[in-house]
Enzyme design. Structure first.
Site, PDB file in Angstrom:
ATOM      1  N   MET A  52     -11.995   4.464  -0.819  1.00 54.02           N
ATOM      2  CA  MET A  52     -12.685   4.640   0.470  1.00 54.02           C
ATOM      3  C   MET A  52     -13.361   6.005   0.431  1.00 54.02           C
ATOM      4  SD  MET A  52      -9.669   3.042   2.808  1.00 54.02           S
ATOM      5  CE  MET A  52      -8.443   3.322   1.536  1.00 54.02           C
ATOM      6  N   ASP A  68      -4.605   3.636  -2.021  1.00 58.31           N
ATOM      7  CA  ASP A  68      -5.641   3.940  -1.028  1.00 58.31           C
ATOM      8  C   ASP A  68      -6.156   5.362  -1.197  1.00 58.31           C
ATOM      9  OD1 ASP A  68      -5.991   1.619   0.656  1.00 58.31           O
ATOM     10  OD2 ASP A  68      -3.917   1.928   1.306  1.00 58.31           O
ATOM     11  N   HIS A 123      -1.099  -1.103  -4.301  1.00 57.98           N
ATOM     12  CA  HIS A 123      -2.401  -0.822  -3.686  1.00 57.98           C
ATOM     13  C   HIS A 123      -2.517   0.688  -3.474  1.00 57.98           C
ATOM     14  CE1 HIS A 123      -5.949  -1.976  -1.333  1.00 57.98           C
ATOM     15  NE2 HIS A 123      -5.581  -1.051  -0.452  1.00 57.98           N
ATOM     16  N   SER A 151       0.836  -1.201   0.000  1.00 56.53           N
ATOM     17  CA  SER A 151       0.000   0.000   0.000  1.00 56.53           C
ATOM     18  C   SER A 151       0.869   1.249   0.000  1.00 56.53           C
ATOM     19  CB  SER A 151      -0.897   0.023   1.242  1.00 56.53           C
ATOM     20  OG  SER A 151      -1.418   1.325   1.399  1.00 56.53           O
ATOM     21  N   MET A 200      -8.795   8.156  -0.022  1.00 59.19           N
ATOM     22  CA  MET A 200      -9.653   8.492   1.120  1.00 59.19           C
ATOM     23  C   MET A 200     -10.177   9.908   0.986  1.00 59.19           C
ATOM     24  SD  MET A 200      -7.245   7.050   4.137  1.00 59.19           S
ATOM     25  CE  MET A 200      -6.639   5.360   4.159  1.00 59.19           C
ATOM     26  N   HIS A 217      -8.200   1.172  -4.252  1.00 54.62           N
ATOM     27  CA  HIS A 217      -9.139   0.971  -3.140  1.00 54.62           C
ATOM     28  C   HIS A 217      -9.805   2.310  -2.826  1.00 54.62           C
ATOM     29  CE1 HIS A 217      -9.569  -0.273   1.405  1.00 54.62           C
ATOM     30  NE2 HIS A 217     -10.731  -0.135   0.795  1.00 54.62           N
ATOM     31  N   ASP A 275      -6.791  -6.618   3.819  1.00 55.44           N
ATOM     32  CA  ASP A 275      -6.141  -5.301   3.918  1.00 55.44           C
ATOM     33  C   ASP A 275      -6.236  -4.764   5.342  1.00 55.44           C
ATOM     34  OD1 ASP A 275      -5.166  -2.753   3.483  1.00 55.44           O
ATOM     35  OD2 ASP A 275      -6.853  -2.088   2.245  1.00 55.44           O
ATOM     36  N   MET A 322     -11.679  -6.073   4.832  1.00 51.21           N
ATOM     37  CA  MET A 322     -10.935  -5.098   5.635  1.00 51.21           C
ATOM     38  C   MET A 322     -10.674  -5.710   7.006  1.00 51.21           C
ATOM     39  SD  MET A 322     -10.142  -2.494   3.893  1.00 51.21           S
ATOM     40  CE  MET A 322      -9.336  -1.671   5.278  1.00 51.21           C
TER      41      MET A 322
HETATM   42  C1  DX5 Z   1      -6.470   1.337   5.500  1.00 48.16           C
HETATM   43  C2  DX5 Z   1      -5.977   1.121   4.096  1.00 48.16           C
HETATM   44  C3  DX5 Z   1      -4.882   0.125   4.051  1.00 48.16           C
HETATM   45  C4  DX5 Z   1      -3.645   0.552   4.774  1.00 48.16           C
HETATM   46  C5  DX5 Z   1      -2.943  -0.678   5.238  1.00 48.16           C
HETATM   47  O1  DX5 Z   1      -7.586   2.127   5.470  1.00 48.16           O
HETATM   48  O2  DX5 Z   1      -7.015   0.658   3.258  1.00 48.16           O
HETATM   49  O3  DX5 Z   1      -4.578  -0.257   2.713  1.00 48.16           O
HETATM   50  O4  DX5 Z   1      -2.777   1.315   3.993  1.00 48.16           O
HETATM   51  O5  DX5 Z   1      -1.884  -0.298   6.053  1.00 48.16           O
HETATM   52  P1  DX5 Z   1      -1.206  -1.309   7.065  1.00 48.16           P
HETATM   53  O6  DX5 Z   1      -0.706  -2.467   6.267  1.00 48.16           O
HETATM   54  O7  DX5 Z   1      -0.133  -0.508   7.695  1.00 48.16           O
HETATM   55  O8  DX5 Z   1      -2.277  -1.738   8.046  1.00 48.16           O
HETATM   56 ZN    ZN Z   2      -6.473  -0.264   1.293  1.00 46.10          ZN
END
Ligand code: DX5
Ligand code: ZN
Length: 217
Positions: A67, A34, A32, A7, A36, A65, A174, A136
């Protein structure tokens, strides 16, 4: 064999290209991404522009991903030659079937994520339409949180349904993934493991990817 998707949330944003190349050339199957929005999750990360800044680098394909609320409005922005999966949250989609069709209409594989509080049964009607299910194993929003053990049962349940119903989705996990729980996750039925802090928190992220690949064989 399971695959690793580091990620980029835990990468050095000032050296995103270098970090992305380093994990890719050492065996990461996907990057990956992320995304947000500060609404669906209590944090803001980055958008499509930052992701696209990696397009000129030799990297693994993207596993995006989202979110975010109202993902339909942004899905097109995340479609690039390197976008393999776009994953939306079940909890964020009122018309989830339509959203999956929208992702697929771009020639991209469609994934659906479920939060720790959402049961696998919430996906019952949509499983045959999904290319990927993301479990998750932390509450989304931040890297570096602890793995929630109840996630194992969800992964096993998804693997069982896949076998019984001959569905085609891959299973991804994840949150809180590390070298210690990687083998158990693979054995539970996971195909893709996302790891942020466990990869980029290491002194040498490339070496850490190789360590993951060894245990995921
Ligand atoms: C959390 C993200 C993850 C995050 C994982 O909301 O979707 O992808 O980056 O990070 P680690 O592996 O540090 O838990
Ligand atoms: Zn993620």
């Amino acid at each position: 064999m399971a695959k690793l998707a580091p990620s980029l949330l835990s990468a050095d944003f000032a050296r995103l290209g270098e970090d992305a190349v380093k994990v890719s050339e050492n065996g990461a199957a996907y990057l990956h991404i992320d995304v947000m929005d500060g609404h669906f999750v209590p944090n803001i990360s980055f958008g499509a522009g930052v992701m696209k800044s990696l397009d000129g680098y030799e990297t693994a394909p993207y596993d995006v991903h989202l979110m975010i609320e109202e993902p339909d409005r942004y899905i097109g922005d995340f479609v690039t030659d390197k976008t393999e999966y776009i994953v939306v949250h079940q909890e964020a989609c009122v018309h989830l079937h339509r959203t999956i069709q929208l992702i697929r209409s771009h020639g991209v594989k469609a994934g659906v994520a479920i939060n720790p509080a959402t049961p696998v049964s919430a996906l019952q009607c949509i499983l045959p339409d999904c290319d990927l299910i993301l479990v998750m194993s932390v509450n989304p929003g931040f890297g570096g949180q602890s793995f929630i053990p109840a996630s194992y049962d969800k992964i096993r349940e998804l693997a069982k349904i896949r076998e019984e119903k001959a569905c085609g989705y891959v299973i991804e996990v994840d949150g809180g993934v590390n070298l210690e729980n990687a083998v158990m996750l693979k054995d539970a039925g996971c195909d893709i493991l996302v790891a942020g802090s466990a990869v980029f928190g290491a002194e040498d992220a490339g070496e850490r990817v190789r360590e993951f690949m060894k245990v995921l064989k």
